[in-house]
Structure formats: C-alpha cells, structure tokens
Design a protein around this motif. Structure first.
Motif, PDB file in Angstrom:
ATOM      1  N   SER A 154     -18.065  -5.181   4.319  1.00 21.75           N
ATOM      2  CA  SER A 154     -16.835  -5.099   5.101  1.00 21.75           C
ATOM      3  C   SER A 154     -15.610  -4.984   4.190  1.00 21.75           C
ATOM      4  O   SER A 154     -14.667  -4.280   4.500  1.00 21.75           O
ATOM      5  CB  SER A 154     -16.711  -6.299   6.029  1.00 21.75           C
ATOM      6  OG  SER A 154     -16.663  -7.491   5.275  1.00 21.75           O
ATOM      7  N   PHE A 155     -15.623  -5.665   3.050  1.00 26.45           N
ATOM      8  CA  PHE A 155     -14.504  -5.569   2.114  1.00 26.45           C
ATOM      9  C   PHE A 155     -14.407  -4.161   1.544  1.00 26.45           C
ATOM     10  O   PHE A 155     -13.321  -3.576   1.474  1.00 26.45           O
ATOM     11  CB  PHE A 155     -14.670  -6.597   0.984  1.00 26.45           C
ATOM     12  CG  PHE A 155     -13.599  -6.499  -0.059  1.00 26.45           C
ATOM     13  CD1 PHE A 155     -12.303  -6.910   0.223  1.00 26.45           C
ATOM     14  CD2 PHE A 155     -13.873  -5.956  -1.307  1.00 26.45           C
ATOM     15  CE1 PHE A 155     -11.305  -6.799  -0.735  1.00 26.45           C
ATOM     16  CE2 PHE A 155     -12.881  -5.849  -2.261  1.00 26.45           C
ATOM     17  CZ  PHE A 155     -11.589  -6.277  -1.972  1.00 26.45           C
ATOM     18  N   TRP A 158       0.842  -1.201   0.000  1.00 27.50           N
ATOM     19  CA  TRP A 158       0.000   0.000   0.000  1.00 27.50           C
ATOM     20  C   TRP A 158       0.869   1.239   0.000  1.00 27.50           C
ATOM     21  O   TRP A 158       1.020   1.909   1.006  1.00 27.50           O
ATOM     22  CB  TRP A 158      -0.926  -0.020   1.215  1.00 27.50           C
ATOM     23  CG  TRP A 158      -1.972  -1.066   1.124  1.00 27.50           C
ATOM     24  CD1 TRP A 158      -1.952  -2.306   1.686  1.00 27.50           C
ATOM     25  CD2 TRP A 158      -3.191  -0.983   0.411  1.00 27.50           C
ATOM     26  NE1 TRP A 158      -3.087  -2.996   1.369  1.00 27.50           N
ATOM     27  CE2 TRP A 158      -3.871  -2.201   0.582  1.00 27.50           C
ATOM     28  CE3 TRP A 158      -3.785  -0.003  -0.381  1.00 27.50           C
ATOM     29  CZ2 TRP A 158      -5.110  -2.465   0.019  1.00 27.50           C
ATOM     30  CZ3 TRP A 158      -5.018  -0.273  -0.938  1.00 27.50           C
ATOM     31  CH2 TRP A 158      -5.667  -1.478  -0.742  1.00 27.50           C
ATOM     32  N   SER A 182     -15.548  -1.420   2.912  1.00 27.90           N
ATOM     33  CA  SER A 182     -15.125  -0.530   4.000  1.00 27.90           C
ATOM     34  C   SER A 182     -13.624  -0.634   4.227  1.00 27.90           C
ATOM     35  O   SER A 182     -12.943   0.368   4.446  1.00 27.90           O
ATOM     36  CB  SER A 182     -15.863  -0.888   5.289  1.00 27.90           C
ATOM     37  OG  SER A 182     -17.236  -0.709   5.133  1.00 27.90           O
ATOM     38  N   TYR A 183     -13.093  -1.860   4.171  1.00 30.02           N
ATOM     39  CA  TYR A 183     -11.661  -2.083   4.365  1.00 30.02           C
ATOM     40  C   TYR A 183     -10.847  -1.387   3.275  1.00 30.02           C
ATOM     41  O   TYR A 183      -9.879  -0.681   3.562  1.00 30.02           O
ATOM     42  CB  TYR A 183     -11.371  -3.588   4.378  1.00 30.02           C
ATOM     43  CG  TYR A 183      -9.902  -3.919   4.367  1.00 30.02           C
ATOM     44  CD1 TYR A 183      -9.140  -3.807   5.532  1.00 30.02           C
ATOM     45  CD2 TYR A 183      -9.269  -4.336   3.195  1.00 30.02           C
ATOM     46  CE1 TYR A 183      -7.781  -4.102   5.522  1.00 30.02           C
ATOM     47  CE2 TYR A 183      -7.922  -4.631   3.182  1.00 30.02           C
ATOM     48  CZ  TYR A 183      -7.183  -4.513   4.340  1.00 30.02           C
ATOM     49  OH  TYR A 183      -5.847  -4.798   4.325  1.00 30.02           O
ATOM     50  N   ILE A 184     -11.249  -1.586   2.031  1.00 30.75           N
ATOM     51  CA  ILE A 184     -10.521  -0.984   0.903  1.00 30.75           C
ATOM     52  C   ILE A 184     -10.596   0.542   0.981  1.00 30.75           C
ATOM     53  O   ILE A 184      -9.592   1.242   0.788  1.00 30.75           O
ATOM     54  CB  ILE A 184     -11.082  -1.495  -0.448  1.00 30.75           C
ATOM     55  CG1 ILE A 184     -10.814  -2.979  -0.608  1.00 30.75           C
ATOM     56  CG2 ILE A 184     -10.523  -0.709  -1.612  1.00 30.75           C
ATOM     57  CD1 ILE A 184      -9.345  -3.345  -0.681  1.00 30.75           C
ATOM     58  N   THR A 185     -11.779   1.077   1.269  1.00 32.58           N
ATOM     59  CA  THR A 185     -11.943   2.533   1.362  1.00 32.58           C
ATOM     60  C   THR A 185     -11.047   3.099   2.466  1.00 32.58           C
ATOM     61  O   THR A 185     -10.375   4.119   2.274  1.00 32.58           O
ATOM     62  CB  THR A 185     -13.407   2.892   1.630  1.00 32.58           C
ATOM     63  OG1 THR A 185     -14.211   2.339   0.589  1.00 32.58           O
ATOM     64  CG2 THR A 185     -13.617   4.392   1.684  1.00 32.58           C
ATOM     65  N   ALA A 186     -11.034   2.449   3.629  1.00 30.85           N
ATOM     66  CA  ALA A 186     -10.196   2.915   4.737  1.00 30.85           C
ATOM     67  C   ALA A 186      -8.721   2.856   4.370  1.00 30.85           C
ATOM     68  O   ALA A 186      -7.962   3.780   4.685  1.00 30.85           O
ATOM     69  CB  ALA A 186     -10.475   2.078   5.981  1.00 30.85           C
ATOM     70  N   LYS A 187      -8.294   1.792   3.690  1.00 38.64           N
ATOM     71  CA  LYS A 187      -6.898   1.671   3.267  1.00 38.64           C
ATOM     72  C   LYS A 187      -6.507   2.791   2.308  1.00 38.64           C
ATOM     73  O   LYS A 187      -5.426   3.377   2.415  1.00 38.64           O
ATOM     74  CB  LYS A 187      -6.648   0.318   2.587  1.00 38.64           C
ATOM     75  CG  LYS A 187      -6.345  -0.791   3.516  1.00 38.64           C
ATOM     76  CD  LYS A 187      -5.051  -0.500   4.242  1.00 38.64           C
ATOM     77  CE  LYS A 187      -4.379  -1.764   4.678  1.00 38.64           C
ATOM     78  NZ  LYS A 187      -3.175  -1.503   5.423  1.00 38.64           N
ATOM     79  N   ASP A 211      -6.360   6.129   4.214  1.00 42.28           N
ATOM     80  CA  ASP A 211      -5.197   6.177   5.105  1.00 42.28           C
ATOM     81  C   ASP A 211      -3.898   6.409   4.346  1.00 42.28           C
ATOM     82  O   ASP A 211      -2.905   6.815   4.938  1.00 42.28           O
ATOM     83  CB  ASP A 211      -5.082   4.877   5.903  1.00 42.28           C
ATOM     84  CG  ASP A 211      -6.077   4.811   7.048  1.00 42.28           C
ATOM     85  OD1 ASP A 211      -6.661   5.859   7.378  1.00 42.28           O
ATOM     86  OD2 ASP A 211      -6.263   3.713   7.599  1.00 42.28           O
TER      87      ASP A 211
END
Length: 128
Positions: free
Chosen positions: A78-79, A19, A81-86, A89
C-alpha cells in the motif's frame, strides 16, 4: 520512419515535504515517416520483423510474470502504491517545437510532403 529529440529535461523538486510537480520537457522533436521501400517487403525482412515481435512478446510475458511474483509479496504494497500514485499524479509534460512529416516519393505524380508543426503542448493535472 526516423526521428530525434533535440532536448530532454526532467526537473525533480527535492523538497523534504510537499509534492511539487515533476516537469518533463521535450524540445525540438522531429518525426519523419515514409512508405517502405520494396526491399523491406521481402520475405527475409518480414520474417525478421515477425521474429523481433515474438521476442518482444516473450520478454513482456516474462516481465509480467516477474512483476506478479514481486507484487505477491504484500508487505508494504500500500505504501508503494501510494508513492507511485503521488508521483504519477504530479508529472507535468511540456512539449515544444514538435514536427511531424510524411514523405511519399514513390507516387507517379511526384513527391508528396505533408507536415504538421506544433509550437507548444502542455499536459498537466489541474487540482480544483
């Protein structure tokens, strides 16, 4: 009020794994603000601004309603949300040559100019 952005660059790393940060670079930004002319306080101009504000609120409400409908489908949420947060960030913002100026040409004492200039500003998340 008016302004311009001289250059906008977005650098997206295309590695398969990892990332690396997404870097957004804004250069040569100029913003100029001044008092409104007397004509901009007329009832027609005020009504037009109020109407535009109401249309924007309606559009925002419709977008929120659509967003709730899409989010009600919990499959894969959840996937996403995880990708968006990554992604969020890993965004770094770099701003170079940022100018802000206020002009007052209506005063009895003459013209007033007040300005600020920033040569560089970086916003980045630091991992400890």
């Amino acid at each position: 009020m008016f302004g311009r952005v001289g250059r906008l660059s977005i650098k997206i790393p295309w590695k398969k794994l990892g990332w690396d940060p997404i870097i957004i670079i804004l250069e040569d930004i100029y913003i100029s603000a001044s008092q409104r002319d007397d004509g901009e306080w007329s009832s027609d101009a005020v009504e037009k601004r109020e109407f535009a504000g109401k249309k924007a609120k309606i559009a925002a409400a419709e977008l929120a309603k659509l967003s709730r409908r899409v989010c009600d489908n919990h499959a894969g949420q959840s996937f996403i949300s995880y990708i968006t947060a990554k992604i969020l960030d890993n965004i770094q913002i770099s701003i170079r040559n940022f100018h802000v100026m206020f002009l007052d040409m209506t005063g009895d004492l003459g013209h007033i100019k007040l300005g600020l200039k920033f040569s560089s500003l970086k916003i980045m998340k630091q991992i400890l």
